[in-house]
Design a protein around this motif. Structure first.
Motif, PDB file in Angstrom:
ATOM      1  N   LYS A   1      41.047  49.946  61.673  1.00  0.00           N
ATOM      2  CA  LYS A   1      42.231  49.679  62.380  1.00  0.00           C
ATOM      3  C   LYS A   1      43.137  50.586  62.131  1.00  0.00           C
ATOM      4  CE  LYS A   1      41.575  44.755  62.961  1.00  0.00           C
ATOM      5  NZ  LYS A   1      41.959  43.248  62.523  1.00  0.00           N
ATOM      6  N   LYS A   2      43.185  51.055  60.852  1.00  0.00           N
ATOM      7  CA  LYS A   2      44.439  52.045  60.612  1.00  0.00           C
ATOM      8  C   LYS A   2      43.741  53.164  59.533  1.00  0.00           C
ATOM      9  CE  LYS A   2      46.441  49.696  56.431  1.00  0.00           C
ATOM     10  NZ  LYS A   2      47.620  49.305  56.009  1.00  0.00           N
ATOM     11  N   CYS A   3      44.551  54.226  59.562  1.00  0.00           N
ATOM     12  CA  CYS A   3      44.057  55.373  58.805  1.00  0.00           C
ATOM     13  C   CYS A   3      44.315  54.914  57.189  1.00  0.00           C
ATOM     14  CB  CYS A   3      45.031  56.452  59.109  1.00  0.00           C
ATOM     15  SG  CYS A   3      44.567  57.728  57.802  1.00  0.00           S
ATOM     16  N   PRO A   4      43.356  55.254  56.384  1.00  0.00           N
ATOM     17  CA  PRO A   4      43.382  54.870  54.950  1.00  0.00           C
ATOM     18  C   PRO A   4      44.300  55.696  54.363  1.00  0.00           C
ATOM     19  CG  PRO A   4      41.178  55.950  55.401  1.00  0.00           C
ATOM     20  CD  PRO A   4      41.991  55.669  56.778  1.00  0.00           C
ATOM     21  N   LYS A   5      44.827  56.681  54.852  1.00  0.00           N
ATOM     22  CA  LYS A   5      45.535  57.836  54.214  1.00  0.00           C
ATOM     23  C   LYS A   5      46.971  57.805  54.565  1.00  0.00           C
ATOM     24  CE  LYS A   5      45.559  62.776  53.291  1.00  0.00           C
ATOM     25  NZ  LYS A   5      45.106  64.117  53.459  1.00  0.00           N
ATOM     26  N   CYS A   6      47.295  57.780  55.776  1.00  0.00           N
ATOM     27  CA  CYS A   6      48.440  57.795  56.267  1.00  0.00           C
ATOM     28  C   CYS A   6      49.144  56.352  57.060  1.00  0.00           C
ATOM     29  CB  CYS A   6      48.904  59.025  57.688  1.00  0.00           C
ATOM     30  SG  CYS A   6      47.892  58.622  58.967  1.00  0.00           S
ATOM     31  N   ALA A   7      47.804  55.494  57.073  1.00  0.00           N
ATOM     32  CA  ALA A   7      48.365  54.085  57.383  1.00  0.00           C
ATOM     33  C   ALA A   7      48.392  54.139  58.748  1.00  0.00           C
ATOM     34  CB  ALA A   7      49.437  53.529  56.382  1.00  0.00           C
ATOM     35  N   GLU A   8      48.416  54.918  59.618  1.00  0.00           N
ATOM     36  CA  GLU A   8      48.877  54.828  60.825  1.00  0.00           C
ATOM     37  C   GLU A   8      48.044  54.281  61.741  1.00  0.00           C
ATOM     38  OE1 GLU A   8      51.505  55.620  63.923  1.00  0.00           O
ATOM     39  OE2 GLU A   8      51.715  56.590  61.845  1.00  0.00           O
ATOM     40  N   THR A   9      48.238  53.231  62.775  1.00  0.00           N
ATOM     41  CA  THR A   9      47.119  52.505  63.233  1.00  0.00           C
ATOM     42  C   THR A   9      46.905  53.179  64.666  1.00  0.00           C
ATOM     43  OG1 THR A   9      48.975  51.262  64.391  1.00  0.00           O
ATOM     44  CG2 THR A   9      47.976  50.371  62.336  1.00  0.00           C
TER      45      THR A   9
END
Ligand SMILES: [Zn+2]
Length: 50
Positions: free
Chosen positions: A20-28
């Motif tokens: 659902k979201k990026c594990p690095k930048c947390a962008e969805t």
């Protein structure tokens, strides 16, 4: 197993389901499925440059 890549920061994550979201930048909504290893190249990091 598929590989998903963040279109924003380029982080990759393996999994059966799309994250659902990026594990690095947390962008969805930025995780896009990458082609499987068998499609082209040797499948190692040498094909990830650019
Ligand atoms: Zn990211």
């Amino acid at each position: 197993m598929a590989v998903f890549k963040c279109e924003k920061c380029g982080a990759t994550k393996e999994g059966r389901c799309k994250p659902k979201k990026c594990p690095k930048c947390a962008e969805t909504g930025t995780m896009a499925k990458q082609e499987d290893k068998k499609s082209s190249g040797c499948g190692c990091a040498c094909s990830a440059k650019k």
